[in-house]
Design an enzyme around this catalytic site. Structure first.
Site, PDB file in Angstrom:
ATOM      1  N   PHE A  76       0.864  -1.185   0.000  1.00 14.49           N
ATOM      2  CA  PHE A  76       0.000   0.000   0.000  1.00 14.49           C
ATOM      3  C   PHE A  76       0.903   1.239   0.000  1.00 14.49           C
ATOM      4  CE2 PHE A  76      -2.098  -3.485   2.138  1.00 14.49           C
ATOM      5  CZ  PHE A  76      -3.247  -3.598   1.380  1.00 14.49           C
ATOM      6  N   PHE A  78       3.166   4.347  -2.578  1.00 16.48           N
ATOM      7  CA  PHE A  78       3.608   4.967  -3.819  1.00 16.48           C
ATOM      8  C   PHE A  78       5.134   4.985  -3.795  1.00 16.48           C
ATOM      9  CE2 PHE A  78      -0.449   7.029  -2.773  1.00 16.48           C
ATOM     10  CZ  PHE A  78      -1.159   6.850  -3.951  1.00 16.48           C
TER      11      PHE A  78
END
Ligand code: CUA
Length: 159
Positions: A76, A78
């Site tokens: 989860f 970026f």
């Protein structure tokens, strides 16, 4: 031809709703510069980090002062989670996912796209206002979905 009053009202209501929807698309397109993705590029999700487009995720300066952001989305996180660019310069985002469908939304801007494994999402936008912007995943991607976030810092452009 005799059309009942209620029938006529509903017909006009339907016409009004369709006109409203088309108007909404017009406002979003021309007023807010919202664009559908312009490219349909594919990628093998299991080979993302050996693909030249994503071998080195990060922010680079391209020709003409344009920023190039190559980011990989995964449950989860970026990669990278922190992005820094300058105000007034175009920023091209090139994004992909190595697992499930994620979203990439830069809150309070028009930067927003779906990121689907197997595809490369690409869009270009310009941030005019310096500041800190939250990047969130807006596609439910699993139990940690709500923790998936990043940060965009838009710096004042140096003269
Ligand atoms: Cu990634 Cu929700």
């Amino acid at each position: 031809m005799n059309v009942h009053l209620y029938e006529r009202l509903w017909m006009w209501a339907a016409v009004a709703i369709i006109a409203l929807f088309i108007g909404t698309i017009g406002v979003a397109t021309f007023g807010q510069a919202l664009r559908p993705p312009s490219h349909v590029e594919t990628i093998d999700p299991s080979q993302v980090f050996t693909d030249p487009r994503f071998a080195q995720p990060g922010v680079t300066r391209a020709e003409g002062g344009r920023w190039q952001v190559n980011a990989v989305l995964t449950a989860f996180a970026f990669l990278p989670a922190d992005i820094e660019v300058t105000a007034g310069d175009p920023v091209t985002f090139t994004l992909t996912s190595i697992d499930v469908t994620h979203g990439f939304q830069i809150v309070a801007t028009n930067g927003n796209t779906m990121v689907v494994p197997g595809y490369v999402s690409r869009f270009t936008t310009t941030f005019e206002r310096p500041g800190e912007y939250l990047i969130v995943c807006n596609e439910y991607c699993g139990t940690g979905h709500h923790t998936m976030q990043g940060k965009l810092v838009v710096r004042e452009r140096q003269p």
